[in-house]
Design a protein around this motif. Structure first.
Motif, short mmCIF file in Angstrom:
data_model
loop_
_atom_site.label_atom_id
_atom_site.label_comp_id
_atom_site.label_asym_id
_atom_site.label_seq_id
_atom_site.Cartn_x
_atom_site.Cartn_y
_atom_site.Cartn_z
N GLY A 134 0.80 -1.22 0.00
CA GLY A 134 0.00 0.00 0.00
C GLY A 134 0.82 1.26 0.00
O GLY A 134 0.30 2.37 0.13
N GLU A 135 2.13 1.13 -0.14
CA GLU A 135 3.02 2.29 -0.15
C GLU A 135 3.02 2.93 -1.53
O GLU A 135 3.18 2.25 -2.54
CB GLU A 135 4.44 1.84 0.21
CG GLU A 135 5.48 2.95 0.16
CD GLU A 135 6.91 2.41 0.25
OE1 GLU A 135 7.07 1.16 0.24
OE2 GLU A 135 7.85 3.21 0.31
N VAL A 136 2.86 4.22 -1.56
CA VAL A 136 2.88 4.95 -2.84
C VAL A 136 4.32 5.34 -3.14
O VAL A 136 4.96 6.06 -2.37
CB VAL A 136 2.00 6.21 -2.78
CG1 VAL A 136 2.12 7.00 -4.09
CG2 VAL A 136 0.55 5.84 -2.51
N ARG A 137 4.82 4.86 -4.25
CA ARG A 137 6.19 5.17 -4.65
C ARG A 137 6.15 6.17 -5.80
O ARG A 137 5.34 6.04 -6.73
CB ARG A 137 6.91 3.89 -5.05
CG ARG A 137 7.10 2.93 -3.86
CD ARG A 137 7.84 1.67 -4.25
NE ARG A 137 9.17 2.00 -4.80
CZ ARG A 137 10.03 1.08 -5.23
NH1 ARG A 137 9.72 -0.22 -5.18
NH2 ARG A 137 11.20 1.44 -5.72
N ARG A 138 7.01 7.18 -5.73
CA ARG A 138 7.02 8.24 -6.74
C ARG A 138 8.27 8.15 -7.59
O ARG A 138 9.38 7.89 -7.08
CB ARG A 138 6.96 9.63 -6.07
CG ARG A 138 5.72 9.85 -5.23
CD ARG A 138 5.70 11.27 -4.71
NE ARG A 138 5.20 12.20 -5.71
CZ ARG A 138 5.65 13.45 -5.88
NH1 ARG A 138 6.65 13.89 -5.16
NH2 ARG A 138 5.11 14.22 -6.80
N PHE A 139 8.07 8.39 -8.85
CA PHE A 139 9.19 8.30 -9.79
C PHE A 139 9.16 9.53 -10.69
O PHE A 139 8.10 10.01 -11.11
CB PHE A 139 9.05 7.03 -10.66
CG PHE A 139 9.02 5.76 -9.85
CD1 PHE A 139 7.81 5.23 -9.44
CD2 PHE A 139 10.19 5.13 -9.49
CE1 PHE A 139 7.77 4.06 -8.68
CE2 PHE A 139 10.16 3.96 -8.74
CZ PHE A 139 8.94 3.42 -8.32
N HIS A 140 10.36 10.03 -11.00
CA HIS A 140 10.47 11.16 -11.91
C HIS A 140 9.95 10.78 -13.29
O HIS A 140 10.25 9.70 -13.80
CB HIS A 140 11.94 11.57 -12.09
CG HIS A 140 12.51 12.38 -10.97
ND1 HIS A 140 12.29 13.74 -10.86
CD2 HIS A 140 13.30 12.03 -9.95
CE1 HIS A 140 12.93 14.18 -9.78
NE2 HIS A 140 13.55 13.17 -9.22
N TYR A 141 9.21 11.69 -13.91
CA TYR A 141 8.95 11.59 -15.35
C TYR A 141 9.88 12.62 -15.96
O TYR A 141 9.65 13.82 -15.86
CB TYR A 141 7.48 11.90 -15.65
CG TYR A 141 7.08 11.61 -17.08
CD1 TYR A 141 7.35 12.52 -18.10
CD2 TYR A 141 6.44 10.42 -17.42
CE1 TYR A 141 7.00 12.26 -19.42
CE2 TYR A 141 6.08 10.15 -18.72
CZ TYR A 141 6.36 11.07 -19.72
OH TYR A 141 6.01 10.80 -21.02
#
Lengths: 348, 188
Positions: A134-141
């Motif tokens: 349930g962890e939201v992981r963020r990635f650069h676009y």
């Protein structure tokens, strides 16, 4: 001390810190799994890249059995996120059974920092994936090109070295037009040079550069290979067609220089391939594209296409070139599970 | 499974070895080579074969499809490519070499330049192999892979009385090769 002086002092301190941060390599949320034997830096292959935005981690994954060396590149164009995420998934979940794999998820790490919207002004700066916990992981676009502030101003005309091919000035910041690079050149040229140094030093026999095009682009869902690799590509594509994965085949153009498949294939012993999946974020006609869950081209399917194509290339490389230089990897799940799946749930 | 249309002409016996080449300089010729290998057909691949290379071959297999990358690499435009191709096919005829024309890259290899190549060379073949839909047979593969969605090859085959085999996948041509060249299939 007057308040104004304190304010100026704080500003100077802040500017110094900000400048220092901008000069260092961008960090990304990649969580190495059991398959990673060692983490190196691209500056290990060209010290001039150290403490620059062009430096980037290299994940070295050694197999139990000896075999060949394989370089997997994501993020040559960091807006082409299926390549970045296929490489990230590889680092986080794959193990290598035979040979050694060098994975670089962000080949042009400078370009990963900010999206200028060159193809689509409404494409995002970040995208999010939710893992099983349930962890939201963020990635650069990211962007197609090196950030302008990270190297000298674009020339009016970019002249590729050593061919002399002339392109628009901004292509001086396009890593996939700068190969084979220069040790003392621009940041983009230095990134390329370091990659070539890696290929030579580690005796890389196979190289795959992962890219994306627009949904309607001529190269959407295409494998481009150097002429020396045309047979392997043909065998791989026909195998994939039998599974329902339709890919087109192209061969490096002899009149166009600077591209990975052309230059690595010409200048090193590596058999060079480039895979293009189709990204809605690069389609100018789509307002606020959903680069993760577009129904026509969901990210998980695009990652599947990249990884399944790599599997087919490596399998046919072993078939045609012999098992001594084979490279094999496995995931703890069937790659077909990615098709129609939720990419976040496959990440750590 | 390949389907074959009956014609009034004598069925052609295709001999080995074959020479595989591209007209239009797409990568389809490399794929045809894979088909030949898997079928156990003795065939040599030459991306842009010369007239001199024809010597010693029993069958010329031309794979039709234009690629701007490929044409650029060869330093020609499509008109130059067609002129070269006509010379090659005419020489093959002179030497008594039979010609198989293949279009196996599907809808991706249809367009103005590719269609010019197709319309020029398909009528010159002794046999056509097409990855594309056959009349009255359901097309089950990817829509974009249908190289005969408009029936172009069906029309050419009918107008020129050329036998034609339709395949749904490129590797479907393996069975066609086995039949045409009367060989035992290769292992694997």
């Amino acid at each position: 001390m007057p308040l104004a002086s304190i304010g100026v002092g704080l500003l100077v301190v802040f500017a110094t810190i900000a400048t220092a941060c901008a000069a260092t390599p961008t960090s990304h949320d990649i969580r190495p799994g059991y398959g990673v034997s060692e983490i190196r830096w691209l500056s290990d292959y060209l010290p001039a890249l150290r403490d620059t935005p062009g430096d980037t981690p290299i994940y070295v994954m050694r197999g139990q059995e000896p075999g060949g060396a394989f370089l997997l590149l994501g993020g040559t164009h960091p807006n082409e996120i299926a390549g970045v995420m296929a490489a990230a998934l590889f680092v986080e979940r794959a193990t290598v059974a035979r040979g050694t794999v060098y994975v670089i998820p962000h080949a042009n790490n400078s370009a990963s920092r900010y999206n200028s919207g060159v193809f689509n002004r409404t494409s995002p700066q970040w995208f999010e994936l939710t893992n099983d916990a349930g962890e939201v992981r963020r990635f650069h676009y990211g962007d197609r090109r090196t950030q302008p502030e990270d190297q000298e101003a674009d020339p009016e005309v970019f002249v590729h070295e050593p061919s002399g091919l002339e392109l628009e000035g901004a292509e001086a910041r396009n890593l996939n037009r700068n190969h084979p690079g220069k040790a003392d050149g621009t940041l983009t040229q230095q990134i390329s040079y370091a990659l070539f140094s890696l290929v030579e030093r580690e005796q890389v026999g196979i190289l795959v550069d992962m890219h994306e095009s627009s949904l309607t682009g001529r190269l959407a869902n295409t494998v481009v290979s150097h002429p020396r690799a045309i047979d392997i590509a043909a065998f791989a594509i026909l195998d994939l067609e039998m599974e329902g994965l339709a890919l087109k085949q192209e061969v490096s153009s002899e009149e166009f220089f600077g591209l990975s498949h052309r230059e690595f294939g010409d200048r090193t012993n590596a058999l060079a391939f480039l895979i293009e999946s189709a990204n809605p974020g690069q389609e100018a006609s789509i307002e606020n594209p959903d680069v993760v869950n577009d129904p026509e081209a969901p990210l998980c399917d695009r990652v599947y296409l990249q990884l399944r194509t790599i599997e087919a290339i490596l399998a046919n490389h072993a078939l045609l070139e012999g098992s001594a230089n084979a490279v094999e990897f496995i995931f703890p799940f069937a790659s077909t599970e990615l098709r129609g799946g939720d990419l976040g749930t496959f990440l750590r | 499974m390949a389907q074959e249309e009956a014609t009034q002409a004598e069925p052609v016996v295709f001999g080995q070895p074959g020479l595989i080449t591209s007209i239009g300089q797409s990568a389809g010729a490399a794929q045809a080579r894979v088909v030949a290998i898997k079928a156990g057909v003795d065939a040599t691949y030459s991306q842009r074969a010369t007239i001199e290379e024809l010597e010693g071959f029993a069958t010329l297999i031309v794979v039709l499809g234009a690629s701007s990358k490929g044409l650029g690499a060869a330093g020609v435009d499509v008109d130059g490519e067609i002129a070269w191709g006509i010379g090659l096919v005419e020489k093959a005829r002179e030497l008594g070499i039979h010609v198989i024309a293949m279009h196996i890259e599907g809808g991706a290899r249809r367009g103005p330049s590719s269609d010019l190549v197709v319309k020029t060379f398909s009528p010159l073949a002794d046999y056509l192999i097409v990855k594309g839909s056959e009349p009255d047979v359901e097309w089950t593969a990817d829509e974009a892979a249908d190289g005969n969605a408009d029936g172009l090859f069906t029309t050419i085959a009918a107008e020129n009385e050329i036998p034609i085999a339709y395949v749904q996948t490129t590797l479907g041509a393996v069975d066609v090769f086995i039949e045409l060249f009367a060989v035992q299939p290769a292992e694997g």
